[in-house]
Design an enzyme around this catalytic site. Sequence first.
Site, PDB file in Angstrom:
ATOM      1  N   GLU A 165      -1.422  -8.481   5.316  1.00 46.13           N
ATOM      2  CA  GLU A 165      -1.454  -8.615   6.783  1.00 46.13           C
ATOM      3  C   GLU A 165      -2.873  -8.581   7.320  1.00 46.13           C
ATOM      4  O   GLU A 165      -3.121  -9.018   8.437  1.00 46.13           O
ATOM      5  CB  GLU A 165      -0.576  -7.528   7.436  1.00 46.13           C
ATOM      6  CG  GLU A 165      -1.188  -6.149   7.571  1.00 46.13           C
ATOM      7  CD  GLU A 165      -1.163  -5.320   6.286  1.00 46.13           C
ATOM      8  OE1 GLU A 165      -0.817  -5.868   5.222  1.00 46.13           O
ATOM      9  OE2 GLU A 165      -1.532  -4.133   6.345  1.00 46.13           O
ATOM     10  N   HIS A 187      -3.665  -5.617   1.114  1.00 48.92           N
ATOM     11  CA  HIS A 187      -3.017  -5.793   2.413  1.00 48.92           C
ATOM     12  C   HIS A 187      -2.964  -7.265   2.835  1.00 48.92           C
ATOM     13  O   HIS A 187      -3.927  -7.770   3.404  1.00 48.92           O
ATOM     14  CB  HIS A 187      -3.800  -5.023   3.483  1.00 48.92           C
ATOM     15  CG  HIS A 187      -3.618  -3.547   3.419  1.00 48.92           C
ATOM     16  ND1 HIS A 187      -2.624  -2.890   4.108  1.00 48.92           N
ATOM     17  CD2 HIS A 187      -4.296  -2.593   2.743  1.00 48.92           C
ATOM     18  CE1 HIS A 187      -2.705  -1.586   3.866  1.00 48.92           C
ATOM     19  NE2 HIS A 187      -3.710  -1.385   3.035  1.00 48.92           N
ATOM     20  N   CYS A 242       0.838  -1.208   0.000  1.00 41.66           N
ATOM     21  CA  CYS A 242       0.000   0.000   0.000  1.00 41.66           C
ATOM     22  C   CYS A 242       0.875   1.261   0.000  1.00 41.66           C
ATOM     23  O   CYS A 242       1.508   1.566  -0.993  1.00 41.66           O
ATOM     24  CB  CYS A 242      -0.975  -0.038   1.172  1.00 41.66           C
ATOM     25  SG  CYS A 242      -2.338   1.118   0.985  1.00 41.66           S
TER      26      CYS A 242
END
Lengths: 732, 237
Positions: B205, B203, B86
Amino acid sequence: MFLSLTRDEKALVQRQLGRKVTPLEWSIIDAEWSEHCSYKSSKSLLKELPTKGARVLLGPGFDAGVLDVGDGYVVTIHVESHNHPSAIDPYGGAATGVGGVLRDILSIGSRPIALLDPLRFGDVTKSGHSRWLMKNVIRGIAEYGNCVGIPTVGGEIEFDSSFESNCLVDVACVGLGQADTLVYSQNGRPGDQLMLVGGSTGRDGIRGATFASRNLTGNEKDRAAVQVPDPFTEKLIIEATLEAKEAGALRAMKDLGGGGLACAVPEAVSSGNCGADIDLSLVHVRESDLIAEEVMASESQERMLYVVDPKRTRHVEQILQRYGLPYSTIGHVIKQKVIKVRKSEKLLANLPVDLVVQAPLLQRRSLKPKSRRVQLDPPRSPTNMGEIVLQLLASPSIASKSWVYGQYDHEVGVRTILKPGAADASVLRLPNGKFLALTCDGNSKHCSISPGLGAEGSLAEACRNLACVGALPIGMVDHLQFGDPGDHEVFWSFQQTVRGLSRYCRAIDLPCVGGKVSFYNEDSDTKIAIKPSPVVVVVGLIDNKAPKLFGFGLKEVGDALIIVGSTAPELGGSEYYEQIHGFSGGKVPKVDLRNERKRIENIVKIYREPGIKSVHDCSKGGLIVTLAEMCIEGGLGASVEAEQIPAKTRQIDELLFSESHGRFILEVNRKMVKKIMKSLEDQGLPVACIGQVDDGSHLRLKYGGKTLVDLSVPEMKQRWAEAIPRLMGDIV
Amino acid sequence: MTVAVVRFPGSNCDLDTLYVLKRVLNTDVQLVWHQERSLESYEAAILPGGFSYGDYLRAGAIATQSPIMKGIRDMARKGKPVLGICNGFQILVEAGLLPGALLRNSSLRFMCQWTMLRVESTASVITRRLEVGRVLRMPIAHNEGRYFLPENQIEELDRRGQILLRYVNNQGLCNDESNPNGSCSSIAAICDRTGNIIGMMPHPERASEKILSPFHSDDGLLIFRSLLSQIQGGMTL
């Protein structure tokens, strides 16, 4: 100098000081005695709210309420609004509102982990101004929250023309901390250093607290009372403050919000029974020619006041330098309970702390409005039920809000388990393995007809939302928004609201741990007050380390649909009356307070049972909208027999659109229906099987042998999903 | 074998990334403040999401002036993996370590939603353990994620296998509707010519634990595992 103090208040100050009051002293008292900071009109009534509970570690009157969630962890919560600034500058006003509430949560030494935004705008289907406000308020919230990296996990929006020029922009923040490392404001001691940290002090937001404590004038000059947002600095403040707190270097702290230094300095030392001696020439400023009153009253954003152990100042400075945060040591805590303000050598103010922080309370008069003309012939029941359901689904208050929450980063922090739109409440995981459910609610349409019942109902709906994800309510904060408290009828509605909230809290043993009051909300042109708008934010706990968590979308063809609760002829303030008939009046839904606690507890228990697939509460739009939402979210159809609905009416529009409280729709595995129904019946709760989940992708409702509603789920979904993007010009 | 998660002022997915690597994947990982100049003791670096320097000026632009960028460039030169997620992707593009630019979303709004991503190439450290055509679920959350590169260069990027992930629909196909931000050629992730420097808008994560996913998926782990296996194996592509 313009002061908002009344003549009596001025006389009282003069009498107590027994000497000439300096201009700076006037401005300090003016800020601290404003309605915004002193709660002088509301304080005596707010005492009626119950604030005690097994989990309450800190109740109202502080920067945030603190709730024990077990294993040494606490959840902190606070709510604020930025109504007047947002009405003038929706982007900056909303953004700085987010910043302010984040710092409240930070002030107590907890890390902000979630934001919720209850919003109220005018009729966006008719008003371009309201669409402009809405678009920019949401952008302001999004850009600030996203940048600081705190997820916005929930909210709600109401539309009503009474908010046309005075929109309501509330923001609640939830924090996470540890009980033994919180920072309480009474801990400051004489000799502690006062450090002003963060953004430099400028002319933005001068006298914002007094601006918020009078009616909007529509004056362009008010724009200078709106602050400028800087989320980047806020992010640095959050990280630096938590680091300094972890190091044990902060004795106390206070964020700078309404009233700026004029409020923060006295409030930072008053609860520790101390005073302060500060020198304004030490404050780091944005403009060099600020006069003392401006420095004291500036509400420049992203500032914190630290009370630092003098032995640890070096350490704190190192942390601040590493984050590149400006700071200045502006004075120290003194034993004498006075606030001394100097500029270099010159003493400009010397005020007793108690005089500053204890504004005289006002006894406001309340007067019950003469009963409004009740329309004797309520609207006749129409025949085109299907079309009405579609219209309701596309009405902005009910339509999908994904256009809104899609702009909010609701995932950052990797805690958001049930996300906005999927369930009645958002669910976050906690580090101790438990789960926290969050929701907010308000219903100005109900409240305008009956403030007391509307207030009870708003809380009831919020608690039902929590029950629908298996969480027991553990604490609430309220935000009470009204017109001018000097208007006796407005004050009556305020009084009824507080009493309504208190009744509900006592009925289910729910503590109020904080809140906010915002008066002087009225239309700048018509001078008509907004509809009474109490908004509640309630947190619930799922005290179960491996719960199954699910949203309200239908899951499986063949499952039974069960309704809990009884439907009454209560269409007053309903979306059906307001949206379809343009009719405001009638009988507002009343909460069955006697059975409410039992009801909530049983739904929480049932949620954990095997065979329960989804749970959704009935609220805005009534039972048929609840069913439609379950179909849309799950992409499945349903068929329902309206005759089976337990009700105190047989009139079809009342059955379908009444917003009676205490009702839930459950999707239950066929094999479990008997067992679930029996367990609810045993508790004395009205319960009935009203239909089943279909594969036909249609929502069908029969009554008296006739099919009254037959709508395709994709069509409902389209109307519901596209309504707001269409209004905002994204779909043409 | 330590992974560095670089923390710029304004990074806000740093702790999330650290959490996944440490708690979910049991990896040796450390936060590194942007004022450090060297990353010599680390085997890989992750530039996490967020708003470095508040995205002021341009997303990622000011971060390129941080001292840590010297360490990043040294790492890249040595062929050690550098993953920008990002805002990290935006920084790598601004630093010239990856081609192209990340422009404002075509909707002109911040977008936070789950997306489906098709693996387009295995020529990178984050996709080498995956198969082409596999569809992954991960969320995006950005305001400036519209990948841009002139058309002829896109073709070259594609030919060299530097396009790693594309946004797709339910059927695994690219079209305008499945492209959330208007990226050229539906691009969600790319790498440099070595395959060691990677930028991705989604993302991973936020998609590494089933409980966080509306689809009970943990596809983000595939990205991290691929990266970790690279440095554990000590191989370069």
